[in-house]
Design an enzyme around this catalytic site. Structure first.
Site, PDB file in Angstrom:
ATOM      1  CD  GLU A 180      -1.613   2.348   1.903  1.00 33.65           C
ATOM      2  OE1 GLU A 180      -2.419   3.295   1.908  1.00 33.65           O
ATOM      3  OE2 GLU A 180      -0.483   2.422   2.440  1.00 33.65           O
ATOM      4  CG  ASP A 209      -4.664   3.373   5.921  1.00 35.51           C
ATOM      5  OD1 ASP A 209      -3.830   3.285   6.842  1.00 35.51           O
ATOM      6  OD2 ASP A 209      -4.348   3.672   4.754  1.00 35.51           O
TER       7      ASP A 209
END
Length: 585
Positions: A180, A209
């Site tokens: 990511e 997140d």
């Protein structure tokens, strides 16, 4: 969350959640927010969802911190720390019955694996609700808020779902993403691997997140969307008035799914953007200061966690799972079944064991009868005892005759009580001829990660920093240039009656030591507690060399093969082991 040039942002802080467990805030999160107005009563569905223990979530955070500490201080994609994180998540999920797949992201900057886990049961394959978080961090630090927080919240929710084992109206799929921080690479790879029909099966993707920022706020991706409704309903029930996650737009893995035409939402608490005065007045915290002052820094440790926000995020995920995928609830009395380990090998003429554990997931304890199916010809499966009271365990014995069919098979263990619950065990039957021989080492090339092996954190790895002898994975002991002891071991049932018994492995040694006379760093190879060989920095060589030993002395015994690497305080030596076999013939 990956870095962006976007400077605008929103964020969120913390206050104790209604209907959630509590925890003592660390010093970095001790500042109490202003108390919000009394919240409205929680929705009925919120009350039906389980309370997720923030203490358990924090225990996962501590494990990720330990993994980073043992592997150069970070969990960046492609590193030993990332591989160890994958192994930790995978082992936890497999132990409670998830179907787990490691998807190798071949076009990621740092090749590594996505972890995809699906709970068996529920609706047909075309009805899926998916929950994801990125598992990688940055090089600068251990990445605990970014993003062990989201990863741990998901992991504990997955474990609780397995424990509760409710009736499902949709399939529940969890994912932990590689790469990511290099541009959402792992999630892009996954979405691009799906057909148009498979994308259509996913009715919603939820991303988590940075859900514990110490000066954070309460943010939801696409907050007014239908997909966001359950996330917003839970936080609204606590009087939090969440806002749109402006700072995170296009910066986390939900964007990959959005680009693939899949409805998305998710929680976040903010990164480097600054909290406004209005947000500080609403949620508490410090105005004009970053939501996470340790964003992408070495101080992003377990001290950089807002336990209240973490708790509220975890419970909000549970609310969304129950709202979106849980049907008629659990039976009044219910139980779960798990097998540990989840895989093993047995030679012809020998046997192996595993532990079958049960747990009461709702109602009262009950009698659970155990049975097994799927064993090949010549293999028998028995249980001692054959029935248990839920909460108890049984020893499963898998015995192979001299003529048992060789190969790898899936044995389904079934517990029968008020309901039927199952778990699976993968057994590899080895051996040819009358001596019940064959290749006895399971996962000999380490391509299945830590399966079968017991290893120190980070030892089994696909890091590109050391090449494998074959494939992608190998066992890498040492290489730190600091005082450290690491081990790698596997229990082996050595059959009797064979003409030869040969242990073989490929070993590569490189070192920064310059001496030609002194052994500073050592690798010891032992079988059954007896040392077969010791190698050191003096044995350095280019490439791999095959090492072989006659181990006939151990015929008819169950022994442990152990590699132990010991480094002193300076100058690294790497002992890289691959393609380990013990062949009886």
């Amino acid at each position: 969350m990956r870095r962006s040039t976007v400077t605008a942002g929103l964020a969120f802080a913390a206050a104790l959640a209604l209907t959630t467990s509590t925890a003592t805030l660390p010093a970095a999160a001790a500042q109490a927010p202003a108390a919000p107005a009394p919240p409205p009563p929680p929705a009925v569905a919120a009350l039906a969802a389980p309370d997720i223990s923030v203490t358990n979530v924090q225990a996962h955070l501590s494990q990720f911190q330990s993994i980073a500490t043992s592997n150069g201080g970070n969990r960046r994609s492609g590193s030993a720390g990332y591989t160890a994180s994958v192994n930790y998540v995978k082992s936890k999920l497999q132990a409670v019955g998830y179907t787990v797949t490691e998807q190798n992201c071949t076009n990621c900057t740092y090749p590594g694996n996505n972890v995809i886990a699906e709970w068996p049961g529920g609706a047909p394959a075309d009805q899926v609700i998916m929950f994801g978080a990125h598992l990688d961090g940055v090089t600068a630090g251990p990445g605990i808020n970014d993003n062990a927080s989201g990863s741990s919240v998901l992991l504990e929710n997955a474990l609780v779902l397995a424990q509760q084992n409710p009736s499902l109206t949709k399939r529940v799929r969890f994912a932990w993403w590689n790469g990511e921080e290099q541009g959402l690479q792992g999630s892009k790879f996954y979405v691009n691997s799906l057909s148009t029909a498979q994308k259509g099966y996913i009715k919603g993707y939820y991303n988590f997140d940075m859900v514990a920022s110490t000066n954070g706020g309460y943010f939801i991706n696409r907050v007014t969307s239908t997909t966001a409704a359950p996330l917003k309903a839970y936080w609204d029930s606590l009087g939090l008035s969440p806002e749109e996650n402006v700072e995170g737009q296009g910066r986390s893995d939900d964007y990959s799914f959005q680009q693939g035409g899949i409805p998305t939402s998710g929680y976040a608490m903010g990164a480097s953007a600054r909290k406004t005065s209005a947000q500080a007045a609403k949620w508490g915290g410090t105005a004009n200061a970053s939501y996470d002052p340790c964003y992408h820094r070495s101080c992003d440790t377990t001290s950089n966690i807002n336990a209240t926000g973490l708790n509220r995020s975890a419970d909000g995920v549970a609310y969304a799972i129950w709202d979106q995928a849980v049907g008629g609830g659990t039976p009044s009395n219910d139980f779960s079944v798990a097998v540990s380990p989840t895989a093993g090998s047995v030679a012809r003429g020998a046997s192996t064991t595993a532990t079958v554990s049960t747990a009461t997931t709702s109602g009262s304890a009950q009698t659970v009868a155990l049975s097994a199916s799927g064993a090949p010809s010549g293999v028998t499966v028995s249980f001692s005892p054959s029935s248990v009271t839920s909460g108890g365990s049984s020893t499963m014995t898998i015995a192979a005759s001299a003529s048992a069919a060789t190969g790898t098979y899936t044995v389904t263990v079934t517990g029968t009580g008020s309901a039927t619950r199952t778990a699976t065990y993968s057994v590899t039957v080895t051996g040819t001829g009358g001596c019940a021989g064959g290749q006895l080492v399971g996962n000999s090339g380490f391509e299945s990660g830590a399966t079968v092996w017991t290893a120190s954190s980070g030892v089994i790895t696909n890091s590109a920093s050391q090449a494998a002898h074959a494939g992608s994975y190998k066992a890498w002991l040492g290489g730190y240039g600091a005082s450290r002891t690491q081990t790698l071991s596997q229990s082996l049932a050595v059959p009797a009656g064979c003409a030869s018994y040969t242990l073989s492995f490929w070993l590569h040694i490189d070192t920064a030591e310059t001496t030609s006379t002194r052994q500073y760093d050592k690798l010891t190879v032992a079988v059954g507690g007896t040392t077969l060989a010791t190698y050191s920095n003096l044995n350095k060589a280019t490439g791999y060399a095959q090492r072989t030993f006659d181990v006939a002395a151990y015929a008819g015994q169950t022994v442990t093969l152990t590699f132990t690497g010991v480094e002193d305080a300076s100058l690294q030596t790497s002992f890289v082991v691959d393609d380990v076999t013990l062949t009886a013939s």
